[in-house]
Design an enzyme around this catalytic site. Sequence first.
Site, short mmCIF file in Angstrom:
data_model
loop_
_atom_site.label_atom_id
_atom_site.label_comp_id
_atom_site.label_asym_id
_atom_site.label_seq_id
_atom_site.Cartn_x
_atom_site.Cartn_y
_atom_site.Cartn_z
N ASP A 1 -4.42 6.53 5.07
CA ASP A 1 -3.49 5.94 5.18
C ASP A 1 -3.53 4.40 4.41
O ASP A 1 -4.10 3.74 5.15
CB ASP A 1 -2.74 6.06 6.64
CG ASP A 1 -3.45 5.60 7.44
OD1 ASP A 1 -2.66 3.99 8.13
OD2 ASP A 1 -4.32 6.11 8.30
N SER A 2 -2.36 3.87 4.12
CA SER A 2 -2.20 2.81 3.50
C SER A 2 -3.17 1.58 2.93
O SER A 2 -3.82 2.34 1.88
CB SER A 2 -1.69 1.81 5.22
OG SER A 2 -0.87 0.36 4.82
N ALA A 3 -4.38 0.96 3.52
CA ALA A 3 -4.91 0.18 2.83
C ALA A 3 -6.05 1.29 2.64
O ALA A 3 -7.00 1.20 1.63
CB ALA A 3 -5.77 -0.94 4.11
N SER B 1 0.44 -0.48 7.55
CA SER B 1 0.03 -1.25 6.81
C SER B 1 -1.76 -0.91 6.05
O SER B 1 -2.72 -0.15 7.20
CB SER B 1 -0.95 -2.31 7.12
OG SER B 1 0.95 -3.18 7.00
#
Length: 922
Positions: A249-251, A922
């Site tokens: 997820d995200s990064a 994030s």
Amino acid sequence: MPVTTVSSAVHIAPVVVKTFYKHGKRKAKKLKEGRDEEEALDDIFFDEAFHIVKAFIKMGTKNTVESLQAFTNTHVPAPYWAAVSPVIIPLTSCNRAADMLIEWFGPDELKRVVGGERWWQVRGLDGVDGEWITEKEYLRSAKDNPKMHKNLNDDEADILRMDHLERVMLYVHGGGYFWGSVNTHRYQIIRYARKMKGRAFAVNYRKAPQYPWPCPLQDVLAAYLYLTQPPPGALHSAIPASKIVLAGDSAGGGLCLTVLTILRDLGLPMPAGAVLISPWVDLTHSFPSVMHNIETDIIPQHGFLAKPSTLWPVDPIPKGDGRVVPAKSNRPPDPGHTDTLKPTKKRMEENGNRNDITITKEKVKTQGEMLDAAVNDQRGENASTLGSGGPMRHPSSEKDVREDASDYDVNFWEPKPPKVLMEDPDAIPLELRAQIQLYATTEQLTHPLVSPILQGSLGNLPPLYILAGDGEVLRDEIIYLAHRAAHPSKYPARQGVLRDGVRQKENSEKFTTPTKVHLQVYDDMCHVLTVFSFTHSASCAYRSIAEFAKHVSDSSEEHLQRNPFPELHRPPSEISTASEADDEHPSALKHKTSKKTKASRPKEKRKSSDPSDVKIYKQNEANVFKEVQRGEAEKMPPSHSVGQDSPDLGDCSESEDIPNIRMIRERVNIHGISRPMEPPEDIQALRLRPGQIGIIKEAPTVRWLKGQEKWDKHFKSSAKRALKRRARLEAKARRLLRNARAQGLVLAGEQPIHEPRPGIAREDHPEKIQEDRRWGPLDLEDERPPPTAIAKRLDTPEALALLKKSVYYSPPVSHQTIPKLKKSDVLRATFDPNDDPNRPPPQSVSEQQVRTHIIPVHGLRMWDGIVRYFGRKSASKAVKGTKQVGKQLGIINSHEASGSGERGSAVFVLPSQSHFSTISSS
């Protein structure tokens, strides 16, 4: 106050009250105005959870980076119904990963872009933390494994007992590349393992800014190699790449995509597929949603700022004219600072060795004038006009854009870092004088392994399942990413990227086969919607991810070339509705525990009439089939089709998979029901030309600057203290090095100045030089790591701890001797609460988990409790609402009446509480 459970509770409590008050006012206003459209925030529980997460992340920006890292990397025990076995990915796997990256970069790019091949291999631990995760009910009996023996502890035994599970998810957590850990995501990963009836492996990679790019990338590659090529001593059997699904997820999603491209480029076996949840793939913030969706997302308005510390920002007090200034020169600054990735030979000759380029008598040109000058210089005097004549403007400018100028950036000036693309082409460009992202330096942001949206090609990758929230700031880049992968020729890379990277140009010509993609954009959802596991949207996502993982890992390569989408598998896969439909772990209700444990566990068994995520998935499966049936799904081009073309789908009783579908494009409403996405031409993100992608633009730059200037003013005294502490720590580090040399420290290739004192470098020394540890902080004299990397710094506590451990406790092979601490150093360490003369110093919290010695009542567990509560209440409310509607209309669960599942369809009952979510972003 640092980020702790107490400070989090104090900060968030007023937010809960405020949100409750505002929620009532908003609902009353909607009722008064007669608006009946449904929104996700109409649910008080989602409203509260959304603002709790947003408030926590905002609180993190008001503390130091190290404080947020420590809080989110604190070890939290796993729930008793899950089998969680920690392991260390050894240095041998890390070295293999390093060799892969060295091969990918090549010597020139390693020196010019990365800053060397050694610094990013330096680490404090003897490997990378990882965890094997599955459900205890899936463990095989110990008697069935011949490798089992009495000397194994419980964790090791569990690894052997789960070795029969063929489906493996390699999960890479998010956190903006600088926070989060396996602890923040463990409950989510447990849920994936249960629903896919397999096991997961989570990797706790090193994080920026202490370990910036490409350190996290090396660690994720090492985890993949650890699974596929187990090192000596590993308990698990080698896992075929075809049984592995990458997920993040995200990064973490960005890292997964980057790993896929590296494996593809080097011709190595790739996993069966990948799940990208809100992947962060453009660190230049060049897409519109970055500005438009800030109010509907959990990401802070000004980005990830932080209270100044010895670590971050690079310059706690801005130098010179400020962090962002009008251009002082018509060319970027000298190489090695904030410069282009590949400066031209002519500019390097003009600059020479000067570091101060602000001293110039030339008039600084406007953005348009710079372009005109570049055109005249590169194409001759007649190249400054086009078509009907007149001066040309930058092809990526927000104004005065010519439709037929999309390829100008191949030869013309383009504002690469540190230049900023201005909205007004007649303005003097801004220049960045500060590092704006923690993960990589400003000049590295346009590298395809930092921002994979800039890859020369995203074709020839394994099947991708990509999720995004319609309200998140990254929405546009995610949508663009999905379409770029599925349509390599329709969405080409920016020509400047192809010009600067030989490999990227080759890739654009070599990898032309469309990647098969399933894209879902969820209405009203924010970044990483799976955090809010009690919502219909998250239930839909978890089930769909599990079914995707099962399908791609169970199918042969030939089968996946024909059809990688489980929704198009015929006959449809059978999904158990007895136990898997329940979000309450099935064995938790029957697990033998103490009376106290049983009494403390709420009764949450789902009623048989409750619709489940399985029913939602089945409805969406039918919706996808109807889309294909109507001819609305995108097919593979004839040149890439496998076998016969898609059959006539007039009859829904197909017995064979539906082949040759290139892309499934869906939107999902707040009840988890999918519908076809609008045509590409109606999506703003897909109307951007390649020359506009990966360019740092004026609006997000100015917004970041306003926030940073506010932080500079508010934390001015903290910044001054940080600078003073840096000076003290550097003096301490230099004293340590002097003492080590005096005690006989000798590096490879050196000759001892005098005979080693007794006890130095003897064979019976309790610490040995580590053969698999290639480099240490003292081996980087010729390297240029990013300024935040602690591998070469001497002015942060973490850099000092890394140096001390490398010299005295775990020296690399480049050290000939192991000195002993002087008595004076031992005495100093005795009085230092962060040091211990009898054991290695704790390493950076961006790498090493924080261990508590008391029963942890941690904020991560508090969040899990909140989610469980919201899940119970939401389910109860939904059941009551559905029964009411049923009494009035004589129907229950009449979702079929809603057709395509648009907003306004009947309310689905949420699954019962989730134990499988925790703070993540994030």
